[in-house]
Scaffold this motif. Sequence first.
Motif, PDB file in Angstrom:
ATOM      1  N   CYS A  56      -3.935  -0.219   1.131  1.00  0.00           N
ATOM      2  CA  CYS A  56      -4.890  -1.450   1.310  1.00  0.00           C
ATOM      3  C   CYS A  56      -5.120  -1.630   2.815  1.00  0.00           C
ATOM      4  O   CYS A  56      -6.261  -1.731   3.347  1.00  0.00           O
ATOM      5  CB  CYS A  56      -4.374  -2.700   0.528  1.00  0.00           C
ATOM      6  SG  CYS A  56      -5.563  -4.171   1.094  1.00  0.00           S
ATOM      7  N   SER A  84      -8.576  -4.977  -1.877  1.00  0.00           N
ATOM      8  CA  SER A  84      -7.787  -5.694  -0.875  1.00  0.00           C
ATOM      9  C   SER A  84      -7.824  -7.136  -1.911  1.00  0.00           C
ATOM     10  O   SER A  84      -6.858  -7.996  -1.712  1.00  0.00           O
ATOM     11  CB  SER A  84      -8.746  -6.194   0.345  1.00  0.00           C
ATOM     12  OG  SER A  84      -8.766  -4.986   1.121  1.00  0.00           O
ATOM     13  N   ALA A  85      -8.702  -7.353  -2.624  1.00  0.00           N
ATOM     14  CA  ALA A  85      -8.899  -8.682  -3.326  1.00  0.00           C
ATOM     15  C   ALA A  85      -7.846  -8.516  -4.319  1.00  0.00           C
ATOM     16  O   ALA A  85      -7.187  -9.537  -4.814  1.00  0.00           O
ATOM     17  CB  ALA A  85     -10.286  -8.894  -3.910  1.00  0.00           C
ATOM     18  N   LEU A  88      -4.556  -9.286  -2.766  1.00  0.00           N
ATOM     19  CA  LEU A  88      -4.311 -10.679  -2.483  1.00  0.00           C
ATOM     20  C   LEU A  88      -3.930 -11.435  -3.668  1.00  0.00           C
ATOM     21  O   LEU A  88      -3.177 -12.333  -3.757  1.00  0.00           O
ATOM     22  CB  LEU A  88      -5.631 -11.186  -1.776  1.00  0.00           C
ATOM     23  CG  LEU A  88      -5.658 -12.625  -1.339  1.00  0.00           C
ATOM     24  CD1 LEU A  88      -4.489 -13.128  -0.274  1.00  0.00           C
ATOM     25  CD2 LEU A  88      -7.118 -13.139  -1.023  1.00  0.00           C
ATOM     26  N   CYS A 163      -4.374  -7.836 -12.017  1.00  0.00           N
ATOM     27  CA  CYS A 163      -4.130  -7.416 -10.377  1.00  0.00           C
ATOM     28  C   CYS A 163      -3.997  -5.916 -10.377  1.00  0.00           C
ATOM     29  O   CYS A 163      -4.487  -5.398  -9.227  1.00  0.00           O
ATOM     30  CB  CYS A 163      -2.755  -8.029  -9.960  1.00  0.00           C
ATOM     31  SG  CYS A 163      -2.815  -9.954  -9.862  1.00  0.00           S
TER      32      CYS A 163
END
Length: 334
Positions: A56, A84-85, A88, A163
């Motif tokens: 990332c 990236s989301a 997070l 995720c």
Amino acid sequence: MAKARWKSHINQKLFSDVDESLFRNHSFKTVLSYALGTYLFLILKFAFFISDLYTCIKLLAYNRWSNNIIKPYLPFRISKWLFSACILLSIVFLLWNLIWGIRTYKTKNITKCYVNNFSRNFISVTDYSKFCIFDKISSHGSFQWFAFFVFFELKSCLGLIFCDTPRQVINGLTLWSVLITIHNGNGMNLGDLESFEGLINKIKVIAKENHEEAVLLSFSLFSFIIWVIFVAKLVFALVCSIFVYFELIREGIHSGLRDYIYTTISKHVDNLVVKQTEKRRNDVYKTHLLADTSSMLELDDLERDTIGSKPMFKLYNDSLNSFHRVGNSVTMSS
């Protein structure tokens, strides 16, 4: 109603109710379970997250692939922000599990700490004696093994699905781009995919042009392989769940899988306390031979400490004396 039922089956015994030294052991089965089930699993999870975190950071540092070999399916700008989301969201899940796990850990409740993944792993890593207790109250028999496996896999599947899976799809598409692009460049048949070693060789080709991107692809490949292992476990759990739920419905005793798990663990904890009392009583017999008053009082205390159990009638015989319980006292007859 079902929620209240499984909550009522939570055993209230704490670690302080159990003498850990009585169950600490270094048998091959226990040590192997400790090494593979605790440390290896945690190392894989940690390496999996760190690998994607590194990817990332590197993706955010780039605006495009600098070589002409990788032609990703998704535009680089879109894939890096989706990746990236997902990272997070993984951090949010991690913090949530951390907070909930700390709250569970502070209760010192054996059943609750066993069911919570964070508290169970943290306690196991920091205290081998408590891990031995967890090992004693774990699944007994094939059906319980399948039930426990299904329960814990489904319990932790949300993070894997929401995720991990989206970013591994991005990793997979990128690795696929490496395969077909180099095939095209060499005039090879796109349907003739090479082995795992062939993919490594392709990454080595990229390393000649850009070392950092080759490292990035290596991390992507590593995390993708670990993800495949975790997904395979989840798929296996889903298949096993058919058998587990069929048996639970057929028996009709428990309201669901969670109720069965809590009830089973609670019974195992109770059995653990009974075994502890038996071991202490046997130690008193062997050490003092029931010869003095202090031993009699200690036996009475041990039986009163057996939570939820009735006074137990025990008979001890040797060549000279026999001892038996009458009411709340122990008498001796020659």
